[in-house]
Scaffold this active site. Structure first.
Site, PDB file in Angstrom:
ATOM      1  N   ASP A   7      -4.176 -10.897 -17.944  1.00 40.66           N
ATOM      2  CA  ASP A   7      -4.873 -10.575 -19.193  1.00 40.66           C
ATOM      3  C   ASP A   7      -3.882 -10.800 -20.330  1.00 40.66           C
ATOM      4  O   ASP A   7      -2.800 -11.382 -20.128  1.00 40.66           O
ATOM      5  CB  ASP A   7      -5.469  -9.148 -19.162  1.00 40.66           C
ATOM      6  CG  ASP A   7      -4.421  -8.040 -19.255  1.00 40.66           C
ATOM      7  OD1 ASP A   7      -3.211  -8.340 -19.291  1.00 40.66           O
ATOM      8  OD2 ASP A   7      -4.831  -6.855 -19.284  1.00 40.66           O
ATOM      9  N   CYS A  64      -0.919  -7.874 -15.586  1.00 38.67           N
ATOM     10  CA  CYS A  64      -1.481  -7.236 -16.787  1.00 38.67           C
ATOM     11  C   CYS A  64      -0.364  -6.401 -17.403  1.00 38.67           C
ATOM     12  O   CYS A  64       0.812  -6.666 -17.139  1.00 38.67           O
ATOM     13  CB  CYS A  64      -2.740  -6.427 -16.451  1.00 38.67           C
ATOM     14  SG  CYS A  64      -2.512  -5.013 -15.365  1.00 38.67           S
ATOM     15  N   GLY A  65      -0.701  -5.424 -18.245  1.00 38.64           N
ATOM     16  CA  GLY A  65       0.345  -4.636 -18.887  1.00 38.64           C
ATOM     17  C   GLY A  65       1.105  -3.783 -17.891  1.00 38.64           C
ATOM     18  O   GLY A  65       2.332  -3.722 -17.904  1.00 38.64           O
ATOM     19  N   THR A  66       0.372  -3.127 -17.009  1.00 33.61           N
ATOM     20  CA  THR A  66       0.983  -2.216 -16.034  1.00 33.61           C
ATOM     21  C   THR A  66       0.901  -2.716 -14.591  1.00 33.61           C
ATOM     22  O   THR A  66       1.567  -2.160 -13.716  1.00 33.61           O
ATOM     23  CB  THR A  66       0.257  -0.859 -16.066  1.00 33.61           C
ATOM     24  OG1 THR A  66      -1.119  -1.095 -15.733  1.00 33.61           O
ATOM     25  CG2 THR A  66       0.354  -0.201 -17.437  1.00 33.61           C
ATOM     26  N   GLY A  67       0.026  -3.661 -14.330  1.00 33.10           N
ATOM     27  CA  GLY A  67      -0.253  -4.099 -12.954  1.00 33.10           C
ATOM     28  C   GLY A  67      -1.310  -3.235 -12.287  1.00 33.10           C
ATOM     29  O   GLY A  67      -1.890  -3.610 -11.265  1.00 33.10           O
ATOM     30  N   ILE A  68      -1.580  -2.087 -12.881  1.00 33.28           N
ATOM     31  CA  ILE A  68      -2.451  -1.112 -12.206  1.00 33.28           C
ATOM     32  C   ILE A  68      -3.930  -1.473 -12.313  1.00 33.28           C
ATOM     33  O   ILE A  68      -4.650  -1.461 -11.317  1.00 33.28           O
ATOM     34  CB  ILE A  68      -2.181   0.312 -12.745  1.00 33.28           C
ATOM     35  CG1 ILE A  68      -0.750   0.730 -12.383  1.00 33.28           C
ATOM     36  CG2 ILE A  68      -3.175   1.306 -12.150  1.00 33.28           C
ATOM     37  CD1 ILE A  68      -0.297   2.029 -13.016  1.00 33.28           C
ATOM     38  N   HIS A  97       4.811  -5.495   5.980  1.00 32.80           N
ATOM     39  CA  HIS A  97       4.062  -4.422   6.635  1.00 32.80           C
ATOM     40  C   HIS A  97       2.572  -4.394   6.308  1.00 32.80           C
ATOM     41  O   HIS A  97       1.767  -4.048   7.171  1.00 32.80           O
ATOM     42  CB  HIS A  97       4.664  -3.063   6.261  1.00 32.80           C
ATOM     43  CG  HIS A  97       6.021  -2.833   6.857  1.00 32.80           C
ATOM     44  ND1 HIS A  97       6.653  -1.621   6.801  1.00 32.80           N
ATOM     45  CD2 HIS A  97       6.867  -3.668   7.519  1.00 32.80           C
ATOM     46  CE1 HIS A  97       7.839  -1.706   7.406  1.00 32.80           C
ATOM     47  NE2 HIS A  97       8.001  -2.947   7.837  1.00 32.80           N
ATOM     48  N   ASN A  98       2.211  -4.687   5.068  1.00 34.08           N
ATOM     49  CA  ASN A  98       0.795  -4.555   4.659  1.00 34.08           C
ATOM     50  C   ASN A  98       0.069  -5.889   4.622  1.00 34.08           C
ATOM     51  O   ASN A  98      -1.112  -5.941   4.296  1.00 34.08           O
ATOM     52  CB  ASN A  98       0.675  -3.904   3.275  1.00 34.08           C
ATOM     53  CG  ASN A  98       1.539  -2.682   3.076  1.00 34.08           C
ATOM     54  OD1 ASN A  98       2.315  -2.589   2.119  1.00 34.08           O
ATOM     55  ND2 ASN A  98       1.425  -1.710   3.975  1.00 34.08           N
ATOM     56  N   ARG A 131       2.624  -3.557  15.298  1.00 33.05           N
ATOM     57  CA  ARG A 131       2.003  -2.273  14.905  1.00 33.05           C
ATOM     58  C   ARG A 131       1.425  -2.340  13.493  1.00 33.05           C
ATOM     59  O   ARG A 131       0.475  -1.622  13.166  1.00 33.05           O
ATOM     60  CB  ARG A 131       3.001  -1.128  15.030  1.00 33.05           C
ATOM     61  CG  ARG A 131       4.139  -1.151  14.038  1.00 33.05           C
ATOM     62  CD  ARG A 131       5.133  -0.015  14.301  1.00 33.05           C
ATOM     63  NE  ARG A 131       6.114   0.119  13.244  1.00 33.05           N
ATOM     64  CZ  ARG A 131       7.204  -0.643  13.107  1.00 33.05           C
ATOM     65  NH1 ARG A 131       7.431  -1.613  13.987  1.00 33.05           N
ATOM     66  NH2 ARG A 131       8.051  -0.438  12.125  1.00 33.05           N
ATOM     67  N   HIS A 132       1.966  -3.227  12.681  1.00 31.72           N
ATOM     68  CA  HIS A 132       1.459  -3.360  11.305  1.00 31.72           C
ATOM     69  C   HIS A 132       0.088  -4.034  11.292  1.00 31.72           C
ATOM     70  O   HIS A 132      -0.743  -3.746  10.442  1.00 31.72           O
ATOM     71  CB  HIS A 132       2.460  -4.126  10.443  1.00 31.72           C
ATOM     72  CG  HIS A 132       3.796  -3.458  10.405  1.00 31.72           C
ATOM     73  ND1 HIS A 132       3.977  -2.200   9.859  1.00 31.72           N
ATOM     74  CD2 HIS A 132       5.007  -3.846  10.886  1.00 31.72           C
ATOM     75  CE1 HIS A 132       5.247  -1.850   9.989  1.00 31.72           C
ATOM     76  NE2 HIS A 132       5.887  -2.828  10.612  1.00 31.72           N
TER      77      HIS A 132
END
Ligand code: RB5
Length: 146
Positions: A7, A64-68, A97-98, A131-132
């Site tokens: 953005d 973005c500004g925060t990534g959130i 891992h994710n 396991r991941h």
């Protein structure tokens, strides 16, 4: 192929990221925004994540500004595992891992050098499986139960 988007808060860092990707031989597609005019970040998150869902791209980067905001929007999309990272350690581990497939960065949180170290760590780390994989599968199951 990497899908990239931002953005207005992430526009300048996206230019730096695209320069890095170009210089280092990564193929990418820019899904906007293409200037610093105000735009609603979910619109861009949806475009980038749709490209991953349609297998046009295998990874995404959202700034973005925060990534959130970008990460909340991205994680609404099926099959997306978006991670907000502001240092290289978590960027590496979220790949290992994710099996993170979208990196979200806040351009107002970190400077461009740290942001580049985050990008490098995320791009070069590989998913470890084992396991991941079981844990990722459990998250996919949760998604399918909704
Ligand atoms: C835009 O001002 C800002 O809200 C956005 O860039 C992002 O930080 C949202 O999470």
């Amino acid at each position: 192929m990497i899908a990239i988007g931002c953005d207005q808060g992430g526009f300048a860092l996206k230019q730096i990221y695209m320069e890095y990707l170009k210089e280092n031989g990564y193929e990418f597609e820019d899904f906007g925004s293409y200037d610093e005019k105000s735009i609603d970040y979910p619109v861009i998150a949806k475009k980038v994540c749709a490209a991953i869902q349609q297998k046009q791209c295998d990874k995404g980067i959202l700034i973005c500004g925060t990534g959130i905001g970008m990460s909340i929007a991205a994680n609404k999309m099926k099959g997306i595992r978006a991670s907000v990272c502001h240092e290289a350690f978590t960027a590496e581990i979220t790949r290992r891992h994710n099996d993170s497939n979208v990196l979200c960065v806040g351009a107002r949180v970190i400077g461009s050098e740290v942001a580049l170290s985050v990008l490098k760590a995320w791009l070069t780390a590989e998913f470890e499986g084992g396991r991941h994989q079981r844990r990722v599968d459990l998250m996919t199951q949760m998604e399918n139960e909704q």
